[in-house]
Design a protein around this motif. Structure first.
Motif, PDB file in Angstrom:
ATOM      1  N   ASP A   1       0.829  -1.218   0.000  1.00  0.00           N
ATOM      2  CA  ASP A   1       0.000   0.000   0.000  1.00  0.00           C
ATOM      3  C   ASP A   1       0.862   1.266   0.000  1.00  0.00           C
ATOM      4  N   VAL A   2       1.905   1.258   0.815  1.00  0.00           N
ATOM      5  CA  VAL A   2       2.769   2.451   0.867  1.00  0.00           C
ATOM      6  C   VAL A   2       3.459   2.638  -0.479  1.00  0.00           C
ATOM      7  N   ALA A   3       3.902   1.541  -1.086  1.00  0.00           N
ATOM      8  CA  ALA A   3       4.540   1.640  -2.416  1.00  0.00           C
ATOM      9  C   ALA A   3       3.559   2.231  -3.423  1.00  0.00           C
ATOM     10  N   ARG A   4       2.307   1.795  -3.344  1.00  0.00           N
ATOM     11  CA  ARG A   4       1.300   2.297  -4.299  1.00  0.00           C
ATOM     12  C   ARG A   4       1.078   3.796  -4.107  1.00  0.00           C
ATOM     13  N   TYR A   5       0.950   4.211  -2.843  1.00  0.00           N
ATOM     14  CA  TYR A   5       0.770   5.645  -2.569  1.00  0.00           C
ATOM     15  C   TYR A   5       1.973   6.441  -3.072  1.00  0.00           C
ATOM     16  N   LEU A   6       3.178   5.992  -2.728  1.00  0.00           N
ATOM     17  CA  LEU A   6       4.372   6.773  -3.077  1.00  0.00           C
ATOM     18  C   LEU A   6       4.601   6.790  -4.587  1.00  0.00           C
ATOM     19  N   ALA A   7       4.391   5.641  -5.239  1.00  0.00           N
ATOM     20  CA  ALA A   7       4.624   5.587  -6.694  1.00  0.00           C
ATOM     21  C   ALA A   7       3.584   6.431  -7.423  1.00  0.00           C
ATOM     22  N   THR A   8       2.311   6.289  -7.035  1.00  0.00           N
ATOM     23  CA  THR A   8       1.247   6.982  -7.764  1.00  0.00           C
ATOM     24  C   THR A   8       1.327   8.482  -7.555  1.00  0.00           C
ATOM     25  N   THR A   9       1.438   8.901  -6.285  1.00  0.00           N
ATOM     26  CA  THR A   9       1.420  10.348  -6.029  1.00  0.00           C
ATOM     27  C   THR A   9       2.647  11.020  -6.649  1.00  0.00           C
TER      28      THR A   9
ATOM     29  N   ARG B   1      10.612  -8.054   5.262  1.00  0.00           N
ATOM     30  CA  ARG B   1       9.732  -8.447   4.148  1.00  0.00           C
ATOM     31  C   ARG B   1       8.937  -7.225   3.655  1.00  0.00           C
ATOM     32  N   THR B   2       8.483  -6.399   4.599  1.00  0.00           N
ATOM     33  CA  THR B   2       7.714  -5.206   4.221  1.00  0.00           C
ATOM     34  C   THR B   2       8.590  -4.245   3.416  1.00  0.00           C
ATOM     35  N   ILE B   3       9.834  -4.109   3.837  1.00  0.00           N
ATOM     36  CA  ILE B   3      10.756  -3.237   3.088  1.00  0.00           C
ATOM     37  C   ILE B   3      10.988  -3.794   1.683  1.00  0.00           C
ATOM     38  N   ASP B   4      11.199  -5.103   1.604  1.00  0.00           N
ATOM     39  CA  ASP B   4      11.440  -5.738   0.314  1.00  0.00           C
ATOM     40  C   ASP B   4      10.241  -5.524  -0.618  1.00  0.00           C
ATOM     41  N   ILE B   5       9.044  -5.761  -0.094  1.00  0.00           N
ATOM     42  CA  ILE B   5       7.831  -5.584  -0.913  1.00  0.00           C
ATOM     43  C   ILE B   5       7.708  -4.122  -1.339  1.00  0.00           C
ATOM     44  N   CYS B   6       7.971  -3.222  -0.401  1.00  0.00           N
ATOM     45  CA  CYS B   6       7.810  -1.800  -0.699  1.00  0.00           C
ATOM     46  C   CYS B   6       8.763  -1.374  -1.827  1.00  0.00           C
ATOM     47  N   LEU B   7      10.020  -1.800  -1.743  1.00  0.00           N
ATOM     48  CA  LEU B   7      10.990  -1.444  -2.798  1.00  0.00           C
ATOM     49  C   LEU B   7      10.569  -2.046  -4.130  1.00  0.00           C
ATOM     50  N   SER B   8      10.200  -3.334  -4.118  1.00  0.00           N
ATOM     51  CA  SER B   8       9.858  -4.021  -5.378  1.00  0.00           C
ATOM     52  C   SER B   8       8.620  -3.410  -6.008  1.00  0.00           C
ATOM     53  N   GLU B   9       7.593  -3.218  -5.184  1.00  0.00           N
ATOM     54  CA  GLU B   9       6.336  -2.684  -5.714  1.00  0.00           C
ATOM     55  C   GLU B   9       6.497  -1.251  -6.197  1.00  0.00           C
ATOM     56  N   PHE B  10       7.299  -0.471  -5.459  1.00  0.00           N
ATOM     57  CA  PHE B  10       7.535   0.914  -5.886  1.00  0.00           C
ATOM     58  C   PHE B  10       8.161   0.918  -7.281  1.00  0.00           C
ATOM     59  N   GLU B  11       9.205   0.094  -7.446  1.00  0.00           N
ATOM     60  CA  GLU B  11       9.900   0.049  -8.741  1.00  0.00           C
ATOM     61  C   GLU B  11       8.959  -0.427  -9.843  1.00  0.00           C
TER      62      GLU B  11
END
Ligand code: SR1
Ligand code: MG
Length: 400
Positions: free
Chosen positions: A134-142, A291-301
């Motif tokens: 979710d955080v990756a989605r917010y940061l990438a989209t905004t 794991r949360t950091i890993d997901i966040c980095l991957s999803e952001f990219e």
């Protein structure tokens, strides 16, 4: 009401009543102030049927310091405008603005009181499966929809102007990049850490890397940032993740928000050494945070590259490999800002409860030393990360 006045409970109710439409005409309202942040007044206003809204009002000074630190009321306009813009492109993860009044520096927001602040939850050892995604989605989209890859050059420059936030940026410039390394009366940390802090201040390579990060913060209007994306700026439950509080919003380097968020997860990682005594439970929490950091980095990219491919309008995106090159730069920046967040939250003015509320003194000192060491290593090695996996591996290696 005309000229600005700081509210008390009665004035907050009076104000809501003058607006009309927030509550039914027969509503019997009650109100209390519960702001515990560094800067503002925050009221909850509730009717007899338990419907409620949040009224946030900026004070003309920093609440945590007092009137000796004057602060512009314009931050309320910036915050409400950032929430509206972020909410347009990512409504699922942005608190909703119901009303804004720049003169009174008041914003009325949906009440997220059924959710909890992420920092409190992590401190209690609770975990949230969707957090990284979710955080990756917010940061990438905004960030994408407020970058040169999507906006026209004219629109982007007009927005950069309207989100110019010099006083709040100056706070970050000083607290993040100056105070910990140059020394300041605002810093505070236990005497036992003086040796570590002295070493940090004598580390020329570290200071050079910090100077670079500061320059990036000062002079890289890449996108409209949240500006203060720490774990106290997030409301969560098992299914919901919502950002609040972007009063530090401005056009800056995209990696700053990602780095702030990851830095707060790593601060919590360090703190768990002094919070959970049972080794297996501590391991579970550590595994969850990584794991949360890993997901966040991957999803952001992944999401940034998808957005570039699907909605990018700038000609540079037609250059083979440029989108990948740009995202690599964001990730490297994020690792550097992550390290600087860890250091400033350990020895600067504004600390985190994750570390400071560890009861046992020796355990607290161990956690603080770890945070300082991890922060420094991330800052020093950020530019060597040539991929998302390399960023993650660097984090793993410095925690060992
Ligand atoms: C004086 S403001 C101190 C800190 O609180 C805010 O939440 C920001 O993180 C700022 O650096
Ligand atoms: Mg805040």
């Amino acid at each position: 009401m005309s000229a600005y006045q700081a509210f008390d409970n009665e004035k907050a109710i009076e104000y809501i009543n003058t607006l009309g439409g927030m509550f039914p005409p027969d509503a019997k309202l009650s109100c209390y102030e519960f702001g515990d942040g560094n800067l503002n007044l925050v009221f909850r206003i509730t009717d007899q049927h338990q419907r409620s809204v949040i009224l946030k009002q900026a004070l003309p000074y920093a609440r945590c310091v007092g009137e000796s630190w004057p602060l512009t009321l314009d931050r309320a306009r910036i915050e409400a405008s950032a929430l509206r813009r972020h909410g347009e492109v990512c409504p699922d993860h942005t608190v909703q603005v119901l009303h804004h009044d720049s003169e009174q520096a008041v914003t009325i927001l949906e009440d997220l009181g059924h959710l909890s602040i992420l920092r409190t939850e992590l401190n209690a050892g609770r975990t949230f499966t969707n957090l990284g995604r979710d955080v990756a989605r917010y940061l990438a989209t905004t960030s994408f929809y407020h970058s040169d890859f999507y906006l026209t050059p004219g629109d982007k420059k007009a927005l950069v102007q309207s989100f110019t936030n010099p006083q709040l940026c100056a706070i970050t410039e000083e607290l993040f990049f100056d105070d910990p390394y140059l020394g300041s009366e605002r810093n505070h940390y236990p005497e036992e850490l003086h040796g570590e802090v002295d070493k940090l201040r004598q580390n020329a390579a570290l200071k050079l890397a910090i100077a670079r990060l500061k320059q990036g913060f000062l002079s890289s209007p890449q996108a409209l940032l949240h500006g203060d994306a720490h774990s106290g700026s997030l409301f969560v439950d098992d299914t919901t993740t919502k950002f609040i509080d972007p009063e530090f919003a401005f056009f800056g380097p995209i990696g700053f928000d990602l780095g702030s968020f990851i830095g707060n997860l790593l601060l919590n990682f360090c703190a768990q050494h002094g919070r959970i005594s049972e080794a297996s439970k501590r391991r579970d929490m550590h595994t969850y945070l990584l794991r949360t950091i890993d997901i966040c980095l991957s999803e952001f990219e992944r999401q940034w590259l998808d957005l570039c491919a699907q909605h990018g309008s700038d000609g540079t995106l037609q250059v083979a490999g440029y989108a990948e090159h740009f995202v690599r730069g964001i990730l490297q920046d994020a690792i550097g800002y992550c390290g600087s967040e860890m250091i400033r939250r350990t020895i600067g003015l504004a600390h985190v409860s994750d570390l400071d509320e560890i009861e046992d003194t020796e355990a607290r000192l161990r956690a603080q030393r770890l945070a300082l060491e991890v922060g420094q290593q991330l800052i020093l090695h950020a530019r060597s990360c040539q991929s998302k996996n390399a960023c993650y591996q660097l984090i793993i290696s410095v925690l060992q």
